[in-house]
Design a protein around this motif. Sequence first.
Motif, short mmCIF file in Angstrom:
data_model
loop_
_atom_site.label_atom_id
_atom_site.label_comp_id
_atom_site.label_asym_id
_atom_site.label_seq_id
_atom_site.Cartn_x
_atom_site.Cartn_y
_atom_site.Cartn_z
N GLY A 1 0.80 -1.23 0.00
CA GLY A 1 0.00 0.00 0.00
C GLY A 1 0.83 1.27 0.00
N TYR A 2 2.07 1.19 0.46
CA TYR A 2 2.92 2.39 0.47
C TYR A 2 3.29 2.85 -0.94
CZ TYR A 2 3.60 1.87 5.52
OH TYR A 2 3.40 1.79 6.87
N SER B 1 -4.46 -6.11 7.78
CA SER B 1 -3.49 -5.04 7.98
C SER B 1 -2.53 -5.47 9.07
CB SER B 1 -4.20 -3.73 8.34
OG SER B 1 -3.30 -2.63 8.28
N HIS B 2 -1.66 -4.54 9.48
CA HIS B 2 -0.71 -4.82 10.56
C HIS B 2 -0.65 -3.63 11.51
CE1 HIS B 2 0.57 -8.06 7.93
NE2 HIS B 2 1.22 -8.58 8.95
N PHE C 1 -5.00 1.10 1.94
CA PHE C 1 -4.70 1.59 3.29
C PHE C 1 -4.46 0.44 4.27
CE2 PHE C 1 -6.90 5.51 1.73
CZ PHE C 1 -5.78 6.33 1.81
N GLY C 2 -5.09 -0.72 3.99
CA GLY C 2 -4.87 -1.88 4.85
C GLY C 2 -3.45 -2.41 4.73
N ARG C 3 -2.86 -2.30 3.55
CA ARG C 3 -1.52 -2.85 3.32
C ARG C 3 -0.44 -1.84 3.71
NH1 ARG C 3 -1.29 -7.75 0.73
NH2 ARG C 3 -3.30 -8.52 0.00
N ARG C 4 -0.61 -1.30 4.90
CA ARG C 4 0.37 -0.41 5.51
C ARG C 4 0.35 -0.69 7.02
NH1 ARG C 4 -1.03 5.43 2.56
NH2 ARG C 4 -1.06 4.59 0.43
N LEU C 5 1.38 -0.24 7.72
CA LEU C 5 1.32 -0.28 9.18
C LEU C 5 0.24 0.71 9.61
CD1 LEU C 5 5.11 -0.41 10.00
CD2 LEU C 5 3.46 -2.27 10.23
N VAL D 1 -9.69 6.06 4.70
CA VAL D 1 -10.64 5.58 3.70
C VAL D 1 -11.72 6.63 3.46
CG1 VAL D 1 -12.39 3.84 3.18
CG2 VAL D 1 -10.21 3.13 4.18
N ALA D 2 -12.29 7.17 4.54
CA ALA D 2 -13.37 8.15 4.41
C ALA D 2 -12.89 9.42 3.71
CB ALA D 2 -13.93 8.50 5.79
#
Length: 202
Positions: A59-60, A91-92, A127-131, A141-142
């Motif tokens: 995601g970055y 995510s993490h 956005f999920g594929r980020r810390l 997201v919003a």
Amino acid sequence: MDAIVNKMSDKDKDNRPTQAEAEEAVRTLLRWTGDDITREGLLDTPKRVVKAYKELFSGYDQDAEEELGRTFEEVAGYDDIVLIKDIPFFSHCEHHMVPIIGKAHVAYLPDGKVLGLSKIARVVEIFGRRLQTQETMTAQVAHSIDETLQPRGVAVMIEAEHMCMAMRGIQKQGSTTITTTFTGAFKQDPHEQVRFITLIRG
């Protein structure tokens, strides 16, 4: 807003460690755990971990606003709620780097334009594929949808289980955290919030 960062800056990309440096960092952690990095089962682990991290944190390298760029104006006068619910994500946690597993519910009120439905799921994934913290991800997201589409309002609810609570610390499995962000009509009109939540639960 600092919390609504869309992608890694060019400066950060230039400062990224090499693949070899990342693999050596994994070897250091493996040695720190007390394991033997020369045993057969761990020989290729550093390479596998770095490859997995490249996917898990992809995601970055992606821009949510670019993903949302294309909209459709042929909506035949449709101006009511558009809701995509139960979008799964992984995510993490930025504090312990352990998984967050959950689902997102995203709605907006069109103002003459709509998005392709897959675009919203992609934004959740980016956005999920980020810390992350769940609160930050909900707002990201919003606000990305709000700023790009400029609808009459956006509503986001995220429900997730945090492995930092389930696997360590207080070790409470099965507990769920719920966060919400509302903009525009969803923020100003409690009836719209109730309708959003009713549609999710219904």
